[in-house]
Write a protein that holds these residues in place. Structure first.
Motif, short mmCIF file in Angstrom:
data_model
loop_
_atom_site.label_atom_id
_atom_site.label_comp_id
_atom_site.label_asym_id
_atom_site.label_seq_id
_atom_site.Cartn_x
_atom_site.Cartn_y
_atom_site.Cartn_z
N LYS A 3 32.83 24.94 110.77
CA LYS A 3 34.14 24.57 110.23
C LYS A 3 35.14 24.28 111.35
CE LYS A 3 35.53 26.03 106.31
NZ LYS A 3 35.05 24.90 105.53
N GLY A 4 35.11 25.08 112.41
CA GLY A 4 36.03 24.84 113.52
C GLY A 4 35.78 23.50 114.17
N ALA A 5 34.52 23.24 114.50
CA ALA A 5 34.18 21.97 115.17
C ALA A 5 34.46 20.78 114.26
CB ALA A 5 32.71 21.99 115.58
N ASN A 6 34.16 20.92 112.97
CA ASN A 6 34.45 19.83 112.04
C ASN A 6 35.94 19.49 112.05
OD1 ASN A 6 31.77 19.85 111.29
ND2 ASN A 6 32.12 20.90 109.34
N GLN A 7 36.78 20.52 111.98
CA GLN A 7 38.21 20.28 111.94
C GLN A 7 38.73 19.74 113.27
OE1 GLN A 7 40.33 23.62 110.13
NE2 GLN A 7 38.72 23.86 108.59
N ALA A 8 38.13 20.19 114.36
CA ALA A 8 38.52 19.66 115.67
C ALA A 8 38.21 18.17 115.77
CB ALA A 8 37.82 20.43 116.79
N VAL A 9 37.01 17.78 115.36
CA VAL A 9 36.64 16.36 115.38
C VAL A 9 37.53 15.56 114.43
CG1 VAL A 9 34.83 14.71 114.75
CG2 VAL A 9 34.26 16.73 116.12
N GLY A 10 37.81 16.14 113.25
CA GLY A 10 38.69 15.45 112.30
C GLY A 10 40.05 15.17 112.88
N CYS A 11 40.63 16.15 113.58
CA CYS A 11 41.94 15.96 114.21
C CYS A 11 41.87 14.92 115.33
CB CYS A 11 42.45 17.29 114.77
SG CYS A 11 42.88 18.52 113.53
N ALA A 12 40.81 14.99 116.14
CA ALA A 12 40.67 14.04 117.25
C ALA A 12 40.49 12.61 116.75
CB ALA A 12 39.49 14.45 118.13
N ARG A 13 39.73 12.45 115.68
CA ARG A 13 39.53 11.10 115.12
C ARG A 13 40.86 10.48 114.66
NH1 ARG A 13 34.25 10.47 112.66
NH2 ARG A 13 32.78 10.86 114.36
N LEU A 14 41.77 11.33 114.25
CA LEU A 14 43.07 10.84 113.80
C LEU A 14 44.02 10.56 114.95
CD1 LEU A 14 43.53 13.24 110.75
CD2 LEU A 14 43.01 10.80 110.67
N GLY A 15 43.63 10.97 116.16
CA GLY A 15 44.45 10.65 117.33
C GLY A 15 45.13 11.82 117.98
N ALA A 16 44.85 13.04 117.53
CA ALA A 16 45.47 14.22 118.13
C ALA A 16 44.82 14.59 119.45
CB ALA A 16 45.39 15.41 117.17
N GLU A 17 45.58 15.29 120.29
CA GLU A 17 45.02 15.92 121.48
C GLU A 17 44.53 17.30 121.04
OE1 GLU A 17 46.80 18.04 125.47
OE2 GLU A 17 47.69 16.12 124.86
N VAL A 18 43.23 17.52 121.12
CA VAL A 18 42.63 18.70 120.50
C VAL A 18 41.94 19.58 121.53
CG1 VAL A 18 41.05 19.55 118.73
CG2 VAL A 18 42.24 17.37 118.39
N HIS A 19 42.25 20.87 121.48
CA HIS A 19 41.54 21.87 122.28
C HIS A 19 40.75 22.75 121.32
CE1 HIS A 19 43.31 21.35 126.34
NE2 HIS A 19 44.32 20.84 125.65
N MET A 20 39.43 22.77 121.49
CA MET A 20 38.57 23.62 120.68
C MET A 20 38.37 24.95 121.38
SD MET A 20 36.64 23.79 117.92
CE MET A 20 35.97 25.41 117.46
N ILE A 21 38.59 26.04 120.65
CA ILE A 21 38.42 27.39 121.18
C ILE A 21 37.31 28.06 120.36
CG2 ILE A 21 39.51 29.62 121.60
CD1 ILE A 21 42.21 28.04 121.69
N GLY A 22 36.18 28.29 121.00
CA GLY A 22 35.04 28.85 120.29
C GLY A 22 33.94 29.20 121.26
N ALA A 23 32.70 29.30 120.75
CA ALA A 23 31.57 29.70 121.60
C ALA A 23 30.28 29.09 121.09
CB ALA A 23 31.45 31.23 121.64
N VAL A 24 29.40 28.76 122.03
CA VAL A 24 28.04 28.32 121.72
C VAL A 24 27.06 29.16 122.55
CG1 VAL A 24 28.73 25.96 121.16
CG2 VAL A 24 28.08 26.53 123.52
N GLY A 25 25.79 29.09 122.21
CA GLY A 25 24.78 29.80 122.96
C GLY A 25 24.27 28.97 124.14
#
Length: 305
Positions: free
Chosen positions: A42-64
Motif C-alpha cells: 500500500k505504501g509503495a502503491n501510493q508513492a508511485v501514484g503520487c509520483a505519477r501525478l507529478g509530486a516529489e515523493v520520498h518513500m519511507i519503508g523497508a525491503v529485505g
C-alpha cells in the motif's frame, strides 16, 4: 507550478497475483489462468501514484536483502520515487502479498517480511523527509508504533497527515488524534467503530458526524462504485464515481489516497481534491496492476465524464 512534496510512510511488497475465473470455495482446488509478479504494497502503491501525478515523493519503508527487494528498489527509482528513506534489512525477506484475482473482485493475504521490521527508530532516521513535506501519507501495513512515530513527527513539524487505516486494525484514540484526515472504506470504518453496518445503508452519515466530533479530524469515507463521502459544513456530501469498464480493482483505494493527498499537498480544497481522487481511482481500475494502473494528471484531465 511547484511540485508538491509528499512523504509516504508504509509498506513495499512483491504482489503474487493469481488470476482465476472465480474464487474457490473453502476446501476446493481450482485451476488458475495466470500468475504475475507485480511490485506492490500500500505504501509503495501510493508513492508511485503520487509520483505519477507529478509530486516529489520520498518513500519511507523497508525491503529485505533478497531478489524481490532489489526489484522493488529499482521499480521505485524507475517511477521517480526517492528511495533514500527505504532501508534494506539483512537476513529478512521482502514482504509479499498473495492476491487471488477475478474480473470482479480480489482477496489478499499479506506476509509482512521486512515491513514488520520497520521500527520507530527507522522512521526517526527519515524524520527530515517528513518534516520537509507538504503532506504525509501513512497506512497500516507496518507496525502501529511506527505509524504513531510518523504521525508524531509530522504533528511536531506542522505537516498535514492523511492516515489510510488499511488493512483494518484496532487503533488507539491517541494515535487517531494525531491524524488530520483518515480515509477508511465502509468496512474499515465500521471495524474502527465508526458506525454499525447493521443499522442500515445510511448509518455511516451519523457515524461521520459522531466520529469527527470525537476525534477532531476529517473523515473521507471511500465507497467503491458509490464514490466517496465526507461532511461539508455539517452535511454529508458524496462525490459519485463515474461508470467505467473495470479490469482490475486492485490498488483503486491506493490510487484514491494518492490523488487525494496530491490535491491537498497542492493546496486544493477537500472538495476539489476528492473529486480529482475519485476520478483518478475510477480510471485506475481500467488497467491491470495496482501501480501500472496509476494514472498521470494528463490522463485524468482527459477523462471524459
Amino acid at each position: 507550478m511547484n511540485r508538491p512534496r509528499i512523504a509516504v510512510v508504509g509498506s513495499l511488497n512483491m504482489d503474487l497475483v493469481v488470476s482465476t475465473e472465480r474464487m474457490p470455495r473453502v476446501g476446493e482446488t481450482i485451476s488458475g489462468k495466470t500468475i504475475h509478479y507485480i511490485p506492490g504494497g500500500k505504501g509503495a502503491n501510493q508513492a508511485v501514484g503520487c509520483a505519477r501525478l507529478g509530486a516529489e515523493v520520498h518513500m519511507i519503508g523497508a525491503v529485505g536483502d533478497d531478489m524481490f527487494g532489489s526489484v522493488l528498489m529499482t521499480n521505485m527509482k524507475d517511477n521517480g520515487v526517492c528511495t533514500d528513506g527505504i532501508g534494506i534489512i539483512e537476513h529478512t525477506p521482502t514482504g509479499i502479498a498473495s492476491i487471488l484475482h477475478t474480473s470482479e473482485d480480489n482477496c489478499i493475504v499479506i506476509i509482512p517480511g521486512a515491513n514488520g521490521a520497520m521500527t520507530p527508530a527507522r522512521v526517526e532516521q527519515s524524520a527530515r523527509f517528513i518534516a520537509q513535506a507538504d503532506l504525509v501519507l501513512i497506512q497500516l501495513e507496518i507496525p502501529l508504533e511506527s505509524v504513531y512515530a510518523a504521525l508524531r513527527i509530522a504533528r511536531s513539524a506542522g505537516v498535514r497527515t492523511v492516515l489510510n487505516p488499511a488493512p483494518a486494525r484496532d487503533l488507539s484514540a491517541d494515535l487517531l488524534q494525531l491524524a488530520d484526515c483518515i480515509t477508511p472504506n465502509e468496512t474499515e470504518f465500521a471495524s474502527l467503530g465508526g458506525f454499525m453496518e447493521t443499522d442500515g445503508q445510511d448509518a455511516w452519515q451519523d457515524g461521520l458526524s459522531n466520529w469527527e466530533k470525537r476525534h477532531d479530524h476529517k473523515v473521507i469515507l471511500t465507497r467503491g462504485k458509490h464514490g466517496a463521502s465526507y461532511r461539508n459544513n455539517g452535511q454529508p456530501v458524496t462525490i459519485p464515481a463515474p461508470v467505467v469498464a473495470a479490469v482490475d480493482s486492485t490498488g483503486a483505494g491506493d490510487c484514491l489516497n494518492a490523488a487525494f493527498g496530491f490535491g491537498l499537498a497542492s493546496g486544493w480544497s477537500i472538495e476539489q481534491s476528492l473529486k480529482f481522487a475519485v476520478k483518478a481511482a475510477s480510471l485506475s481500475v481500467t488497467k491491470f496492476g495496482a501501480q501500472a494502473g496509476m494514472p498521470t494528471i494528463e490522463e485524468i484531465e482527459r477523462m471524459d465524464i
